[in-house]
Design a protein around this motif. Structure first.
Motif, PDB file in Angstrom:
ATOM      1  N   ALA A 101       0.850  -1.186   0.000  1.00  0.00           N
ATOM      2  CA  ALA A 101       0.000   0.000   0.000  1.00  0.00           C
ATOM      3  C   ALA A 101       0.887   1.238   0.000  1.00  0.00           C
ATOM      4  CB  ALA A 101      -0.911  -0.008   1.232  1.00  0.00           C
ATOM      5  N   ARG A 102       0.313   2.379  -0.436  1.00  0.00           N
ATOM      6  CA  ARG A 102       1.154   3.568  -0.548  1.00  0.00           C
ATOM      7  C   ARG A 102       0.314   4.834  -0.530  1.00  0.00           C
ATOM      8  NH1 ARG A 102       4.291   4.887  -6.005  1.00  0.00           N
ATOM      9  NH2 ARG A 102       2.462   6.147  -6.367  1.00  0.00           N
ATOM     10  N   SER A 103       0.909   5.877   0.010  1.00  0.00           N
ATOM     11  CA  SER A 103       0.366   7.229  -0.093  1.00  0.00           C
ATOM     12  C   SER A 103       1.450   8.113  -0.679  1.00  0.00           C
ATOM     13  CB  SER A 103      -0.016   7.779   1.288  1.00  0.00           C
ATOM     14  OG  SER A 103      -1.027   6.996   1.872  1.00  0.00           O
ATOM     15  N   ALA A 104       1.044   9.108  -1.459  1.00  0.00           N
ATOM     16  CA  ALA A 104       1.987  10.077  -2.034  1.00  0.00           C
ATOM     17  C   ALA A 104       1.329  11.450  -1.928  1.00  0.00           C
ATOM     18  CB  ALA A 104       2.288   9.732  -3.493  1.00  0.00           C
ATOM     19  N   VAL A 105       1.975  12.336  -1.181  1.00  0.00           N
ATOM     20  CA  VAL A 105       1.398  13.655  -0.940  1.00  0.00           C
ATOM     21  C   VAL A 105       2.425  14.749  -1.221  1.00  0.00           C
ATOM     22  CG1 VAL A 105      -0.227  12.789   0.798  1.00  0.00           C
ATOM     23  CG2 VAL A 105       2.007  13.609   1.522  1.00  0.00           C
TER      24      VAL A 105
END
Length: 160
Positions: free
Chosen positions: A135-139
């Motif tokens: 899973a991943r978040s990119a902000v």
């Protein structure tokens, strides 16, 4: 930093022509990696060049271009793998990258943060295979420490 010669992940690194860097120490009062049960929490780290410098600057209009930012994320992925190697002694102990949290130092209007952080994700999959895809978040961020282009932290599930 070289991995064990009998390690399948070490062999994969050699096949790709990659060598893990010595991880940089923490920039404050924290540890680079914390093992809790079968989860290894990796503190946020940034893009360190082979000569020990940092990739700095904002991504977007008039700043760093997408390719440079993706390479910065790739360098950050090498730092993360180096931290895992330093803490566990063997990258073969990685069962899965559970989660990446990627932060991009960007100018207003830049919205391609996922494409930047793909530089790290792609590296992890190249090195670890499906174990590197989580899973991943990119902000986007207005500022990052030391003006680094990206900062990425991870949670990794490990064996033994």
């Amino acid at each position: 930093m070289d991995g064990p010669t009998d390690s399948r992940t070490g062999a994969r690194l050699r096949e790709l022509g990659l060598q893990l860097p010595e991880p940089r120490g923490p920039a404050g009062n924290y540890v680079a990696a914390y093992l809790a049960g079968d989860l290894l929490y990796l503190s946020g780290t940034g893009p360190v060049t082979p000569d020990g410098g940092l990739v700095t600057g904002k991504v977007g209009d008039g700043g760093l271009d997408l390719d440079t930012a993706r390479e910065a994320a790739r360098l950050t992925g090498l730092q993360l793998l180096g931290a895992v190697q330093a803490r566990l002694g063997d990258l073969d102990r990685v069962r899965a990258v559970v989660k990446l949290f990627g932060m991009v130092n960007c100018r207003p209007g830049f919205t391609r943060m996922p494409a930047v952080i793909d530089g790290c994700s792609d590296l992890l999959v190249e090195v670890l295979g499906d174990r590197g895809r989580g899973a991943r978040s990119a902000v986007g961020m207005a500022e990052l420490p030391f003006d680094i282009a990206v900062e990425i932290e991870a949670v990794v599930q490990v064996t033994g």
